[in-house]
Write an enzyme that holds these catalytic residues in place. Sequence first.
Site, PDB file in Angstrom:
ATOM      1  N   GLU A 162       0.802  -1.237   0.000  1.00 59.96           N
ATOM      2  CA  GLU A 162       0.000   0.000   0.000  1.00 59.96           C
ATOM      3  C   GLU A 162       0.830   1.279   0.000  1.00 59.96           C
ATOM      4  O   GLU A 162       0.626   2.159   0.839  1.00 59.96           O
ATOM      5  CB  GLU A 162      -0.985  -0.022   1.177  1.00 59.96           C
ATOM      6  CG  GLU A 162      -1.913  -1.222   1.111  1.00 59.96           C
ATOM      7  CD  GLU A 162      -2.871  -1.347   2.287  1.00 59.96           C
ATOM      8  OE1 GLU A 162      -2.997  -0.401   3.077  1.00 59.96           O
ATOM      9  OE2 GLU A 162      -3.476  -2.426   2.409  1.00 59.96           O
ATOM     10  N   ASN A 204       2.030  -5.197  -3.122  1.00 60.43           N
ATOM     11  CA  ASN A 204       0.625  -5.508  -2.814  1.00 60.43           C
ATOM     12  C   ASN A 204      -0.158  -4.228  -2.525  1.00 60.43           C
ATOM     13  O   ASN A 204       0.321  -3.362  -1.788  1.00 60.43           O
ATOM     14  CB  ASN A 204       0.624  -6.413  -1.566  1.00 60.43           C
ATOM     15  CG  ASN A 204      -0.733  -6.992  -1.231  1.00 60.43           C
ATOM     16  OD1 ASN A 204      -1.410  -7.539  -2.096  1.00 60.43           O
ATOM     17  ND2 ASN A 204      -1.131  -6.879   0.034  1.00 60.43           N
ATOM     18  N   HIS A 240     -10.514  -6.090  -2.151  1.00 60.17           N
ATOM     19  CA  HIS A 240     -11.582  -5.854  -1.165  1.00 60.17           C
ATOM     20  C   HIS A 240     -12.718  -5.194  -1.952  1.00 60.17           C
ATOM     21  O   HIS A 240     -12.650  -4.003  -2.257  1.00 60.17           O
ATOM     22  CB  HIS A 240     -11.087  -4.939  -0.049  1.00 60.17           C
ATOM     23  CG  HIS A 240      -9.977  -5.558   0.758  1.00 60.17           C
ATOM     24  ND1 HIS A 240     -10.184  -6.671   1.552  1.00 60.17           N
ATOM     25  CD2 HIS A 240      -8.672  -5.244   0.895  1.00 60.17           C
ATOM     26  CE1 HIS A 240      -9.033  -7.006   2.144  1.00 60.17           C
ATOM     27  NE2 HIS A 240      -8.097  -6.158   1.753  1.00 60.17           N
ATOM     28  N   GLU A 267      -6.214 -10.625  -0.981  1.00 59.11           N
ATOM     29  CA  GLU A 267      -7.013 -10.355   0.231  1.00 59.11           C
ATOM     30  C   GLU A 267      -8.494 -10.320  -0.105  1.00 59.11           C
ATOM     31  O   GLU A 267      -9.242  -9.468   0.380  1.00 59.11           O
ATOM     32  CB  GLU A 267      -6.581  -9.022   0.858  1.00 59.11           C
ATOM     33  CG  GLU A 267      -5.114  -8.966   1.213  1.00 59.11           C
ATOM     34  CD  GLU A 267      -4.691  -7.679   1.910  1.00 59.11           C
ATOM     35  OE1 GLU A 267      -5.558  -6.905   2.362  1.00 59.11           O
ATOM     36  OE2 GLU A 267      -3.470  -7.442   1.994  1.00 59.11           O
ATOM     37  N   ASP A 269     -12.273 -10.268  -0.440  1.00 61.21           N
ATOM     38  CA  ASP A 269     -13.552 -10.333   0.275  1.00 61.21           C
ATOM     39  C   ASP A 269     -14.530  -9.442  -0.478  1.00 61.21           C
ATOM     40  O   ASP A 269     -14.139  -8.450  -1.070  1.00 61.21           O
ATOM     41  CB  ASP A 269     -13.434  -9.972   1.773  1.00 61.21           C
ATOM     42  CG  ASP A 269     -12.683  -8.689   2.073  1.00 61.21           C
ATOM     43  OD1 ASP A 269     -12.567  -7.828   1.181  1.00 61.21           O
ATOM     44  OD2 ASP A 269     -12.205  -8.538   3.219  1.00 61.21           O
TER      45      ASP A 269
HETATM   46  O1  G2I Z   1      -7.408  -3.454   6.461  1.00 60.69           O
HETATM   47  C1  G2I Z   1      -7.630  -4.636   5.744  1.00 60.69           C
HETATM   48  C2  G2I Z   1      -6.352  -5.141   5.120  1.00 60.69           C
HETATM   49  C3  G2I Z   1      -5.876  -4.181   4.040  1.00 60.69           C
HETATM   50  N1  G2I Z   1      -4.669  -4.640   3.407  1.00 60.69           N
HETATM   51  C4  G2I Z   1      -3.561  -4.972   4.298  1.00 60.69           C
HETATM   52  C5  G2I Z   1      -4.010  -5.911   5.405  1.00 60.69           C
HETATM   53  O2  G2I Z   1      -2.959  -6.147   6.298  1.00 60.69           O
HETATM   54  C6  G2I Z   1      -5.216  -5.364   6.134  1.00 60.69           C
HETATM   55  O3  G2I Z   1      -5.551  -6.305   7.159  1.00 60.69           O
HETATM   56  C7  G2I Z   1      -6.079  -5.781   8.331  1.00 60.69           C
HETATM   57  C8  G2I Z   1      -6.385  -6.913   9.291  1.00 60.69           C
HETATM   58  O4  G2I Z   1      -7.358  -7.737   8.709  1.00 60.69           O
HETATM   59  C9  G2I Z   1      -6.928  -6.351  10.596  1.00 60.69           C
HETATM   60  O5  G2I Z   1      -7.035  -7.398  11.562  1.00 60.69           O
HETATM   61  O6  G2I Z   1      -5.177  -4.885   8.908  1.00 60.69           O
HETATM   62  C10 G2I Z   1      -5.737  -4.246  10.051  1.00 60.69           C
HETATM   63  C11 G2I Z   1      -4.793  -3.162  10.534  1.00 60.69           C
HETATM   64  O7  G2I Z   1      -4.793  -2.083   9.708  1.00 60.69           O
HETATM   65  C12 G2I Z   1      -6.016  -5.270  11.134  1.00 60.69           C
HETATM   66  O8  G2I Z   1      -6.662  -4.656  12.208  1.00 60.69           O
HETATM   67  C13 G2I Z   1      -5.955  -4.636  13.403  1.00 60.69           C
HETATM   68  C14 G2I Z   1      -6.679  -3.682  14.345  1.00 60.69           C
HETATM   69  O9  G2I Z   1      -6.694  -2.396  13.750  1.00 60.69           O
HETATM   70  C15 G2I Z   1      -5.952  -3.618  15.649  1.00 60.69           C
HETATM   71  O10 G2I Z   1      -6.665  -2.812  16.531  1.00 60.69           O
HETATM   72  C16 G2I Z   1      -5.758  -5.019  16.221  1.00 60.69           C
HETATM   73  O11 G2I Z   1      -4.948  -4.968  17.369  1.00 60.69           O
HETATM   74  O12 G2I Z   1      -5.873  -5.906  13.987  1.00 60.69           O
HETATM   75  C17 G2I Z   1      -5.093  -5.915  15.164  1.00 60.69           C
HETATM   76  C18 G2I Z   1      -4.890  -7.349  15.637  1.00 60.69           C
HETATM   77  O13 G2I Z   1      -6.124  -7.971  15.863  1.00 60.69           O
END
Ligand code: G2I
Length: 459
Positions: A162, A204, A240, A267, A269
Site C-alpha cells: 500500500e 501488494n 476488497h 485479500e 472479500d
Molecule cells: O485493512 C484490511 C487489510 C488491508 N490490506 C492490508 C491488510 O494487512 C489489512 O488487514 C487488516 C487486518 O485484517 C486487521 O485485523 O489490517 C488491520 C490493521 O490495519 C487489522 O486490524 C488490526 C486492528 O486495527 C488492531 O486494533 C488489532 O490490534 O488488527 C489488530 C490485531 O487484531
Amino acid sequence: MKLTSRSFSRAALASAFLATTLGVSLVLASSADGAASTLGAAAAQSGRYFGTAVAAGKLGDSTYVNILNREFNMVTAENEMKWDATEPNPGQFNYSSGDRILNHAVSNGKRVRGHALLWYQQEPGWAQRMEGAGLRQAMMNHVTQVATHYRGKIYAWDVVNEAFADGNSGGRRDSNLQRTGNDWIEAAFRAARAADPGAKLCYNDYNTDGINAKSTGIYNMVRDFKARGVPIDCVGIQSHLTNNAPSDYQANLQRFADLGVDVQITELDISGANQANAYAAVTRACLAVARCTGITVWGIRDTDSWRTGQNPLLFDGSGNKKAAYNSVLAALNAATPTTPTTPTTPTTPTTPTTPTTPTTPNPGGCTASVSLNSWNGGFVATVKVTAGGTPLTGWRVTTPLPGGAAVTSSWSAGNSGTTGNVSWSNVSYNGNVPAGQSTEFGFQGTGSAEGLTATCSAS
Ligand code: G2I
C-alpha cells in the site's frame, strides 16, 4: 489391511507433506465425477493455490481450524508478520505468533505468503516516530532480519504494501517511509532478495482491481523495475470488493502479467447482494490469466472478517458454506483453466558494478568489525561498518578470506569476488551513514573463516 479413518488421514497427511516437499500438487479431495470437493484441491487442478488469512489467536478454535485444514493450501498471517508484531522494539524481534501460523501451515502441508515487510500502517510506535536516514536504516534492517528469519519458508513476500495514493494522482502516498526517498521500494526489494533468494517478491495494494490511476501508477513502477533489473516477481491485487469486480478486472490482471510478473489475488472479500456471482467472476478471471497463480480470501468465516457486519467471506459465522463458496468451487472445477507458467526461480541479485569514476576519499573514514558464527564447514559473518568523524556517503570493506573459504550468499552489500581478498561495497540504501553511526551487512560461506578481519574505507 483395513485402513481406519484415522490411519488413512495420517497417511494422507504424510503424503500431502511429502508432495508439498517435492513441489508436487496433490489432489486429496475429489468426488466420483472427478470434480474436486475443496477449494485448495480444486485450485490445484490447474497448479494454482487457494489460500486464506489466518489469525494466530484463532488456532485454538476447532471449527476454524477444521475449515482451514480442509479447504486451504496457502496461508497468510493476517497481522502476525507485520512490523509492529515482529519488531516491537528497535532491533528486538519477536516471531512467536508468526511462527505459530507458519508451523501450523507447514505441518499441515500448506504454503505461506509472507505479509508484509514494509507498510505505513502497523509500524511499531518507535518507527512511527522516526524519519530520514535513521528510519531508512531501520526499514532495511527490518526487511533483512524478518526475511532472513523466514528464509526458504515463504512462497511469496508482500515486500511493500500500500505505497500508492488513492485517487487520480497515480503517485506515491505520503508516509515516513516515502519521505526517506523515492527509492525506498526498490531498496526494500533488493534487501529482501538478498535475504531470501527463494521467495517471490510482491508489491501488494488495494483499489487496484481495475485499470485506474492508482493501478496504472503501480504498473509503471513495475515496468520500470523490470527494465532496471530491480528484483520483483509478483503483484498482489488485494480485491476488497463491494458488489462486483470492475469489468476490466481480468484485463488489469493480464496487463501486469504481460510485464513478466505473476499476479495473485491476495485479500479477497466481497460484500453485497451479488456476492456469489462476483466471487465466481473473480475466480474465472484468475483462471483465465496464465500468470495468476492463486487466490487468497481475507479470513474464513464472516465473523473473522475485518469488515464487521458486511459478511464478505465464504463461510457464515457457524462455519457453514455459503452460496459464494459453492460458486467459487464450481468455477474452479468448471473451467478449462490456463495452467500457470512454471514458476521461474528468482534470479540472484547481480553484483553492483564497481564505479569507474575516482571517488573522493572521506577524511573521516570508517572502521569495520566482524562477528562470526561458525560451524563445521560453514559460517555466517556479520560486518558492522561505523562512520568516523564525518558522515559516509559510500563505503568499501575488504575481508581477506582464508584459503578454502568461499562466499555463497550475502545481504546488504555487493561483493567483488567470492574467495581470497573479497571486497564489499554499500548498496543503494546503506551508503549514507551519519558520523559515528553504523550499518551492517553480512554473508554466508563455506569452509572456515576463523580469524576473519575487515578493513573499511570511505568511497
Ligand atoms: O485493512 C484490511 C487489510 C488491508 N490490506 C492490508 C491488510 O494487512 C489489512 O488487514 C487488516 C487486518 O485484517 C486487521 O485485523 O489490517 C488491520 C490493521 O490495519 C487489522 O486490524 C488490526 C486492528 O486495527 C488492531 O486494533 C488489532 O490490534 O488488527 C489488530 C490485531 O487484531
